[in-house]
Scaffold this motif. Structure first.
Motif, PDB file in Angstrom:
ATOM      1  N   SER A 147       0.827  -1.213   0.000  1.00 31.64           N
ATOM      2  CA  SER A 147       0.000   0.000   0.000  1.00 31.64           C
ATOM      3  C   SER A 147       0.858   1.259   0.000  1.00 31.64           C
ATOM      4  O   SER A 147       0.453   2.300  -0.531  1.00 31.64           O
ATOM      5  N   ALA A 148       2.071   1.166   0.565  1.00 28.50           N
ATOM      6  CA  ALA A 148       2.948   2.332   0.628  1.00 28.50           C
ATOM      7  C   ALA A 148       3.664   2.594  -0.696  1.00 28.50           C
ATOM      8  O   ALA A 148       3.992   3.747  -1.013  1.00 28.50           O
ATOM      9  N   ILE A 149       3.895   1.550  -1.495  1.00 28.06           N
ATOM     10  CA  ILE A 149       4.642   1.722  -2.747  1.00 28.06           C
ATOM     11  C   ILE A 149       3.735   1.723  -3.971  1.00 28.06           C
ATOM     12  O   ILE A 149       4.222   1.674  -5.100  1.00 28.06           O
ATOM     13  N   GLY A 150       2.432   1.727  -3.743  1.00 29.47           N
ATOM     14  CA  GLY A 150       1.518   1.851  -4.884  1.00 29.47           C
ATOM     15  C   GLY A 150       0.815   0.577  -5.284  1.00 29.47           C
ATOM     16  O   GLY A 150       0.051   0.570  -6.260  1.00 29.47           O
ATOM     17  N   GLY A 151       1.034  -0.535  -4.554  1.00 30.62           N
ATOM     18  CA  GLY A 151       0.330  -1.772  -4.842  1.00 30.62           C
ATOM     19  C   GLY A 151      -1.102  -1.731  -4.334  1.00 30.62           C
ATOM     20  O   GLY A 151      -1.540  -0.743  -3.729  1.00 30.62           O
ATOM     21  N   ALA A 152      -1.837  -2.799  -4.582  1.00 27.50           N
ATOM     22  CA  ALA A 152      -3.239  -2.837  -4.155  1.00 27.50           C
ATOM     23  C   ALA A 152      -3.341  -2.708  -2.637  1.00 27.50           C
ATOM     24  O   ALA A 152      -4.107  -1.897  -2.116  1.00 27.50           O
ATOM     25  N   GLY A 153      -2.577  -3.521  -1.931  1.00 28.07           N
ATOM     26  CA  GLY A 153      -2.539  -3.421  -0.471  1.00 28.07           C
ATOM     27  C   GLY A 153      -3.874  -3.629   0.202  1.00 28.07           C
ATOM     28  O   GLY A 153      -4.129  -3.067   1.269  1.00 28.07           O
ATOM     29  N   THR A 154      -4.755  -4.431  -0.413  1.00 28.69           N
ATOM     30  CA  THR A 154      -6.081  -4.659   0.164  1.00 28.69           C
ATOM     31  C   THR A 154      -6.027  -5.759   1.215  1.00 28.69           C
ATOM     32  O   THR A 154      -5.246  -6.694   1.115  1.00 28.69           O
ATOM     33  N   TRP A 155      -6.933  -5.627   2.198  1.00 28.53           N
ATOM     34  CA  TRP A 155      -6.950  -6.550   3.326  1.00 28.53           C
ATOM     35  C   TRP A 155      -8.100  -7.548   3.251  1.00 28.53           C
ATOM     36  O   TRP A 155      -8.318  -8.297   4.202  1.00 28.53           O
ATOM     37  N   GLN A 156      -8.835  -7.565   2.173  1.00 28.22           N
ATOM     38  CA  GLN A 156      -9.983  -8.471   2.062  1.00 28.22           C
ATOM     39  C   GLN A 156      -9.514  -9.922   2.179  1.00 28.22           C
ATOM     40  O   GLN A 156      -8.639 -10.368   1.428  1.00 28.22           O
ATOM     41  N   PHE A 157     -10.116 -10.638   3.102  1.00 27.51           N
ATOM     42  CA  PHE A 157      -9.575 -11.967   3.439  1.00 27.51           C
ATOM     43  C   PHE A 157     -10.647 -12.779   4.145  1.00 27.51           C
ATOM     44  O   PHE A 157     -11.343 -12.282   5.033  1.00 27.51           O
ATOM     45  N   ASP A 158     -10.814 -14.018   3.727  1.00 31.53           N
ATOM     46  CA  ASP A 158     -11.735 -14.945   4.392  1.00 31.53           C
ATOM     47  C   ASP A 158     -10.962 -15.645   5.510  1.00 31.53           C
ATOM     48  O   ASP A 158     -10.068 -16.452   5.245  1.00 31.53           O
ATOM     49  N   TRP A 159     -11.323 -15.344   6.744  1.00 26.01           N
ATOM     50  CA  TRP A 159     -10.543 -15.843   7.873  1.00 26.01           C
ATOM     51  C   TRP A 159     -10.700 -17.345   8.115  1.00 26.01           C
ATOM     52  O   TRP A 159      -9.990 -17.916   8.936  1.00 26.01           O
ATOM     53  N   SER A 160     -11.624 -17.979   7.367  1.00 26.49           N
ATOM     54  CA  SER A 160     -11.680 -19.441   7.447  1.00 26.49           C
ATOM     55  C   SER A 160     -10.407 -20.065   6.865  1.00 26.49           C
ATOM     56  O   SER A 160     -10.064 -21.214   7.170  1.00 26.49           O
ATOM     57  N   LEU A 161      -9.695 -19.279   6.029  1.00 26.92           N
ATOM     58  CA  LEU A 161      -8.424 -19.770   5.480  1.00 26.92           C
ATOM     59  C   LEU A 161      -7.386 -20.000   6.572  1.00 26.92           C
ATOM     60  O   LEU A 161      -6.481 -20.813   6.410  1.00 26.92           O
ATOM     61  N   VAL A 162      -7.512 -19.266   7.681  1.00 27.47           N
ATOM     62  CA  VAL A 162      -6.556 -19.472   8.777  1.00 27.47           C
ATOM     63  C   VAL A 162      -6.740 -20.866   9.366  1.00 27.47           C
ATOM     64  O   VAL A 162      -5.757 -21.577   9.631  1.00 27.47           O
ATOM     65  N   LEU A 163      -7.999 -21.263   9.562  1.00 33.96           N
ATOM     66  CA  LEU A 163      -8.264 -22.626  10.047  1.00 33.96           C
ATOM     67  C   LEU A 163      -7.747 -23.651   9.046  1.00 33.96           C
ATOM     68  O   LEU A 163      -7.133 -24.654   9.438  1.00 33.96           O
ATOM     69  N   ASN A 164      -7.996 -23.409   7.758  1.00 38.44           N
ATOM     70  CA  ASN A 164      -7.497 -24.322   6.729  1.00 38.44           C
ATOM     71  C   ASN A 164      -5.975 -24.415   6.781  1.00 38.44           C
ATOM     72  O   ASN A 164      -5.394 -25.499   6.644  1.00 38.44           O
ATOM     73  N   SER A 228      -7.875 -22.910  -1.134  1.00 37.45           N
ATOM     74  CA  SER A 228      -8.806 -22.013  -1.816  1.00 37.45           C
ATOM     75  C   SER A 228      -9.635 -21.240  -0.802  1.00 37.45           C
ATOM     76  O   SER A 228      -9.866 -21.692   0.324  1.00 37.45           O
ATOM     77  N   SER A 229     -10.090 -20.055  -1.219  1.00 40.81           N
ATOM     78  CA  SER A 229     -10.952 -19.252  -0.349  1.00 40.81           C
ATOM     79  C   SER A 229     -12.399 -19.743  -0.359  1.00 40.81           C
ATOM     80  O   SER A 229     -13.226 -19.275   0.426  1.00 40.81           O
ATOM     81  N   ASP A 230     -12.706 -20.694  -1.256  1.00 41.98           N
ATOM     82  CA  ASP A 230     -14.054 -21.271  -1.287  1.00 41.98           C
ATOM     83  C   ASP A 230     -14.260 -22.192  -0.090  1.00 41.98           C
ATOM     84  O   ASP A 230     -13.312 -22.808   0.414  1.00 41.98           O
ATOM     85  N   ALA A 231     -15.502 -22.298   0.345  1.00 43.94           N
ATOM     86  CA  ALA A 231     -15.818 -23.157   1.489  1.00 43.94           C
ATOM     87  C   ALA A 231     -15.573 -24.623   1.124  1.00 43.94           C
ATOM     88  O   ALA A 231     -15.919 -25.070   0.021  1.00 43.94           O
ATOM     89  N   VAL A 232     -14.974 -25.357   2.036  1.00 43.78           N
ATOM     90  CA  VAL A 232     -14.713 -26.781   1.824  1.00 43.78           C
ATOM     91  C   VAL A 232     -15.993 -27.556   2.084  1.00 43.78           C
ATOM     92  O   VAL A 232     -16.620 -27.411   3.140  1.00 43.78           O
ATOM     93  N   THR A 233     -16.391 -28.379   1.130  1.00 37.82           N
ATOM     94  CA  THR A 233     -17.637 -29.128   1.260  1.00 37.82           C
ATOM     95  C   THR A 233     -17.445 -30.350   2.158  1.00 37.82           C
ATOM     96  O   THR A 233     -16.314 -30.753   2.457  1.00 37.82           O
ATOM     97  N   SER A 234     -18.556 -30.945   2.557  1.00 34.20           N
ATOM     98  CA  SER A 234     -18.493 -32.142   3.413  1.00 34.20           C
ATOM     99  C   SER A 234     -17.824 -33.295   2.679  1.00 34.20           C
ATOM    100  O   SER A 234     -17.083 -34.089   3.271  1.00 34.20           O
ATOM    101  N   GLY A 235     -18.080 -33.406   1.368  1.00 32.02           N
ATOM    102  CA  GLY A 235     -17.428 -34.463   0.602  1.00 32.02           C
ATOM    103  C   GLY A 235     -15.925 -34.284   0.538  1.00 32.02           C
ATOM    104  O   GLY A 235     -15.168 -35.250   0.632  1.00 32.02           O
TER     105      GLY A 235
END
Length: 265
Positions: A147-164, A228-235
């Motif tokens: 964000s300081a050097i001109g990149g996107a620097g966005t924080w959008q994040f699905d926190w279920s990825l941390v559990l994954n 992946s940021s998609d939800a993991v299915t039961s299968g």
């Protein structure tokens, strides 16, 4: 007059012995955490894991498109290379007692070997969780720099990825520990861990009758949805469980049985 008879010189005077308390699992875990960085190989492996995480973010800051310089894109790519190195740490933790000939001392101080093994498994699992926290911290730094050097620097994040991520890293290090328990030899366990799942994956692609079972037993396929940021299915969770049963739980059980019965010399 009353006389007092002195005890004979050779008389045995009873003593009250304070019972020796066995070390708690917490204390054993702390000892095993210290052992991870006591050896040169373990210490440099831990350092390498941290350096690789930082290097991946640095390379993305230099070469990735500005739109791709996001917290998500800094965090996820660091998981795969670290998940390859963590099993080696698990193997070294388990096999060091035999390769460095410290098993006699360790199991003399703690005769119940399963408690030592449990402490080792907890220690490497905590190290795997620490690697996830390191990836999060480095990704956060990368996002701020972007964000300081001109990149996107966005924080959008699905926190279920941390559990994954925790599932990926903990199961990876436990798979390595399982092979270490089963083979009790560092080079053999490392080669076995790297070769057998890879060979199974290749056969699953080349041999048509094995393609179906490969979807359930090839960890490179079953664990893929966790990146992946998609939800993991039961299968998908079911396939993950089956593959971990084969490559983690069964080797752990067989390795623990072997470790408990092996003669220490």
């Amino acid at each position: 007059m009353t006389t007092t008879t002195a005890p004979a010189a050779d008389a045995v005077v009873p003593r009250h012995h304070t019972p020796v308390r066995r070390p708690s699992l917490l204390r054993l875990t702390v000892v095993e955490l210290r052992k991870l960085v006591d050896t040169r190989a373990g210490r440099w492996l831990v350092i390498t894991i941290g350096l690789i995480t930082a290097a991946i973010v640095a390379l993305q800051l230099v070469y990735a498109k500005e739109a791709d310089q996001t917290f998500l894109n800094f965090f996820v790519p660091s998981l795969l290379p670290v998940s390859v190195l963590l099993p080696v740490l698990g193997i070294l933790s388990i096999t060091s007692e035999w390769s460095q000939r410290t098993a006699l001392t360790t199991y003399a101080l703690v005769p119940r070997r399963e408690r030592v093994v449990a402490a080792k498994l907890v220690a490497v699992s905590l190290t795997a969780i620490a690697s996830v926290l390191t990836s999060l911290a480095v990704a956060a730094v990368g996002t701020l720099v972007a964000s300081a050097i001109g990149g996107a620097g966005t924080w959008q994040f699905d926190w279920s990825l941390v559990l994954n991520a925790v599932v990926i890293q903990v199961t990876s290090v436990l798979m390595g520990a399982a092979f270490g328990l089963l083979l009790l030899n560092p080079p053999l366990a490392i080669v076995g861990y790297l070769l057998l799942p890879t060979l199974w994956g290749v056969l699953g692609e080349m041999v048509k009758p094995l393609r179906g079972p490969s979807e359930w037993l090839d960890t490179s396929k079953t664990m893929e949805p966790l990146f992946s940021s998609d939800a993991v299915t039961s299968g998908q969770w079911g396939r993950i469980a089956v593959s971990l049963l084969v490559w983690m739980v069964l080797p752990l059980a067989a390795g623990l049985f072997r470790t408990l019965r092996r003669e220490v010399s």
